[in-house]
Design a protein around this motif. Sequence first.
Motif, PDB file in Angstrom:
ATOM      1  N   MET A 533       0.820  -1.208   0.000  1.00  0.00           N
ATOM      2  CA  MET A 533       0.000   0.000   0.000  1.00  0.00           C
ATOM      3  C   MET A 533       0.859   1.266   0.000  1.00  0.00           C
ATOM      4  O   MET A 533       0.635   2.195   0.767  1.00  0.00           O
ATOM      5  CB  MET A 533      -0.982   0.001   1.173  1.00  0.00           C
ATOM      6  CG  MET A 533      -2.031  -1.107   1.077  1.00  0.00           C
ATOM      7  SD  MET A 533      -3.281  -1.070   2.379  1.00  0.00           S
ATOM      8  CE  MET A 533      -4.169   0.430   1.934  1.00  0.00           C
ATOM      9  N   CYS A 534       1.867   1.273  -0.863  1.00  0.00           N
ATOM     10  CA  CYS A 534       2.749   2.430  -1.015  1.00  0.00           C
ATOM     11  C   CYS A 534       2.816   2.805  -2.494  1.00  0.00           C
ATOM     12  O   CYS A 534       3.861   2.629  -3.146  1.00  0.00           O
ATOM     13  CB  CYS A 534       4.140   2.131  -0.483  1.00  0.00           C
ATOM     14  SG  CYS A 534       4.203   1.634   1.255  1.00  0.00           S
ATOM     15  N   PRO A 535       1.720   3.313  -3.087  1.00  0.00           N
ATOM     16  CA  PRO A 535       1.689   3.535  -4.535  1.00  0.00           C
ATOM     17  C   PRO A 535       2.648   4.606  -5.023  1.00  0.00           C
ATOM     18  O   PRO A 535       3.004   4.632  -6.205  1.00  0.00           O
ATOM     19  CB  PRO A 535       0.236   3.947  -4.796  1.00  0.00           C
ATOM     20  CG  PRO A 535      -0.227   4.506  -3.489  1.00  0.00           C
ATOM     21  CD  PRO A 535       0.458   3.697  -2.434  1.00  0.00           C
ATOM     22  N   LEU A 536       3.088   5.503  -4.120  1.00  0.00           N
ATOM     23  CA  LEU A 536       3.962   6.598  -4.540  1.00  0.00           C
ATOM     24  C   LEU A 536       5.445   6.283  -4.361  1.00  0.00           C
ATOM     25  O   LEU A 536       6.288   7.107  -4.701  1.00  0.00           O
ATOM     26  CB  LEU A 536       3.615   7.872  -3.755  1.00  0.00           C
ATOM     27  CG  LEU A 536       2.161   8.354  -3.845  1.00  0.00           C
ATOM     28  CD1 LEU A 536       1.983   9.630  -3.030  1.00  0.00           C
ATOM     29  CD2 LEU A 536       1.768   8.600  -5.298  1.00  0.00           C
ATOM     30  N   ALA A 537       5.755   5.100  -3.838  1.00  0.00           N
ATOM     31  CA  ALA A 537       7.157   4.778  -3.545  1.00  0.00           C
ATOM     32  C   ALA A 537       8.015   4.732  -4.798  1.00  0.00           C
ATOM     33  O   ALA A 537       9.220   4.993  -4.747  1.00  0.00           O
ATOM     34  CB  ALA A 537       7.245   3.446  -2.804  1.00  0.00           C
TER      35      ALA A 537
END
Length: 553
Positions: A533-537
């Motif tokens: 749940m880290c779409p911007l990583a």
Amino acid sequence: MWWPGILVQVSLFRAFHEKEVQAKGRLTRNQFFLIAFMCSFAYYVFPGYLFPMLTSLSWLCWVFPKSVLAQQLGSGLHGLGVGAFSFDWSTVSSYLGSPLASPWFATANLAAGFFLIMYVITPLAYWLDIYKAKTFPIFSDGLFTSSGQKYNISSIIDSSFHLDVEAYERNGPVYLSTFFAFTYGVGFASLAATVVHVCLFHGRDIWELSKSALQSKLDVHTRLMQRYKRVPDWWFILILSVTIAAAIFACEYYNEELQLPWWGVLLACGLAFFYTLPVGIIAATTNQRPTLNILTEYIIGYLYPGRPVANICFKVYGFISMKQAVTFLQDFKLGHYMKIPPQAMFTAQIAGTVIAAVVHLGTAWWMMNTIPNICNTTFLPSNSPWRCPSDRVFYDASVIWGLIGPRRIFGDLGIYSSINWFFLAGAVAPLLVWLGQKAYPDRQWIKLINMPVLIGATVQMPPATAVNYTCWIVVGFLFNNLIYRYHRAWWRRHNYVLSAALDAGLAFMGVLLYLSLGFQDINLDWWGSHLDMCPLASCPTAQGIHVEGCPVF
């Protein structure tokens, strides 16, 4: 003199030779194994199906859902993994093996190397924008254009599956994430450090053991094994000759498909032969294996550029042959300790190899024909089990080293030519430790520094991710340092039994879940099904770079 690996050997010999005594109120090893196996089997239904988020819990991403920086730092799968953790044994053991089987000094060396590369070098390189680092994800195995978009590999391959030089020059050079580029540098340094380390620290032992073998000086285990018939040398020579001849025939007869000439097979076998001894020594003393894949790709990429399939074949005959040789020796070592007849061991290994080859080939053919879009991340959801991280890295490597060639990436025509200095750094590092040991012989901790392991800590990344490493390190220190120190009797009886039980329970439940649910495409879709749940990583932070789903700075 005390040696850190002795605790592993003591437990191993106890497991093989110590008579099992049933004490009142205490479990036997078999009973402990069955209980741990059932617990592992039952538990894996949660990370394996009901709650996949347990694979990587990245709390920083939850706290800062709109911050690219926080997700770059906190993502366990696509970032640096600060604070990320996993409650999934497959995450802990999938790339580095079981941490319970690694001596604590090796775990310490790997931890030091990981923290140095992941939390010092990578952030510095990224925020100093080395190799246009901010244009690409901070952690990625992808291939990119100068504008941060994914590189269209199919546009630079001609009809005969060779590099189209004109198309490549029109499209521009391939860029790597800075971490991925440094990973190759780390691989260069690790291989150089392996050879120098073995020569400096084990050269005399190798020479003495070689002389004693020629003089028929036998240790107690070898004397006990003398009652069995040994494996004739001609058995090994026959198999070696047949397999090399078959490989040469395949490469020559199917040269248009495989692209590798006959001399490539012989050169790959020579590399495997040379590196089996030093890599085997590092594996025997630390339970960590330096990898030969980068060197094989580098050599054939220079000698035979523009041919990706040839690069893959050369890597298989070089790196995989060496890896299997070390595994073969490891099995023979266990058989030697357990006093299994050598001919029975040899027969079992050959039969197992043949069966494994047939099963692997059949399984791969079946999966590629029954699972749609397997390994194609463009069409697969993020929680799909068929994203094939190792195979994608294998493919990207064939493009980097085989199709485009090291000269256009790491050579005089490339962007990353300075990465070659890692070879020199890796060769010098063990020498500094050796000199330090000679200068300060009373400081025992210097002898525990193992540069091949420390430098090569992150050679499995990618496809391994930060959470794979952080969890492996934590579990390794917990069992092989704290529990060994304060509950030594329990550790000696149950440490390796627990490791085997966890692996077995995971394997059986994984197969059961796929056959009963995955094969029927029965999946759950709720917030706990989404990994990380880290779409911007994976978003770039350079100014003006447009990537779908990412903010523009």
